[in-house]
Write an enzyme that holds these catalytic residues in place. Sequence first.
Site, mmCIF file in Angstrom:
data_model
loop_
_atom_site.group_PDB
_atom_site.id
_atom_site.type_symbol
_atom_site.label_atom_id
_atom_site.label_comp_id
_atom_site.label_asym_id
_atom_site.label_seq_id
_atom_site.Cartn_x
_atom_site.Cartn_y
_atom_site.Cartn_z
ATOM 1 N N SER A 101 4.997 -5.407 2.385
ATOM 2 C CA SER A 101 4.544 -4.985 1.060
ATOM 3 C C SER A 101 5.714 -4.983 0.073
ATOM 4 O O SER A 101 6.346 -6.017 -0.128
ATOM 5 C CB SER A 101 3.866 -3.610 1.179
ATOM 6 N N ASP A 235 -6.894 -7.317 4.047
ATOM 7 C CA ASP A 235 -5.979 -6.532 3.206
ATOM 8 C C ASP A 235 -6.662 -6.162 1.889
ATOM 9 O O ASP A 235 -7.096 -7.035 1.135
ATOM 10 C CB ASP A 235 -4.712 -7.351 2.928
ATOM 11 N N HIS A 263 -3.827 -3.955 5.435
ATOM 12 C CA HIS A 263 -2.523 -4.108 4.798
ATOM 13 C C HIS A 263 -1.376 -3.828 5.765
ATOM 14 O O HIS A 263 -0.231 -4.109 5.445
ATOM 15 C CB HIS A 263 -2.435 -3.162 3.600
#
Length: 328
Positions: A101, A235, A263
Amino acid sequence: MPRRTSPHLQHVTVHGHRRAYVRMGSGPVVLLLHGLGCDHTTWTPVLESLARTHTVIAPDLLGHGASDKPRADYSVGGYANGMRDLLTMLGVDSATVVGHSFGGGVAMQFAYQYPERTERLVLVGSGGLGPDVSPAIRAITTPGFHQAMGVLTAPVLRHVTTATLRLLARSRVPQARDLGEVADIYDSFKDPRTRAAIRHVVRAVVDWRGQIVTMADRAYLTEAMPMCVVWGADDMVIPVSHASNASALAPSARIEIVPNAGHFPHRDHPERFVKIVRDFIRSTEPSHYDRERWRELLHEGGPTLPVQAEAGESPLAPVHAVRRAKPA
């Protein structure tokens, strides 16, 4: 429920700020960089397995977890500098850098600033590959976020909310699978210093239109560095179509889409994730920085690609063009 803790947590002071990290195993170094609002414990399901074959270093980024939360530089460049200095203090010259991320954005910046110290790059549900981002992250940039979270994280409301999120996470509904991690992030916002640090981080990389920071204009430099992109097929934070963006921007990159993962594919399917990382490292030679080749790439420049300018536009390449990870 308190945030997960690790018995291996260590600390080192860099530039006057105390930084927490976990170091395990032996062998070639793998640096694990967590995402926004998380800490090193997001990697707990994969730490011991990776440490059987590698030296694994998983820090808490500044402003996160058990690291200090000063009024400081929370840009991706600042974080990349911090990782360089941490590795230097730990006696590490180079590493395979894995970023999840926001940590993926830091990993990309680290590889760009310090190619001589980056052996390979692994991006996991990474920022920096397109503008789209969840409304919850955009909300952090709003002027009243700090004050609103001060109210929303009052003890009773916080306990009820986190319990509800964790209950939903156990429901096995695909759209809810990441809510356990969201609950941990929400719980951490009870600390005003954490809220302030996260707000500074997000404002440096996101505005009302979505992500600001992008690797699109320099992705061609990955020609000289092995890169693997891993994404959860479900995600809900950063869309899986961004993996296709990576495929178009860096055609030599290895792309792995993990089915039935959100995610946090490293948490949803840790064995599969470790297998992907190990296979990638085993099948590629570490990058060796060549100044002349780097200069040639800069002179040649990258391809002109129609990178989307606004959230919601079509991805650069169809998502079916990427590989899907096979079960471990």
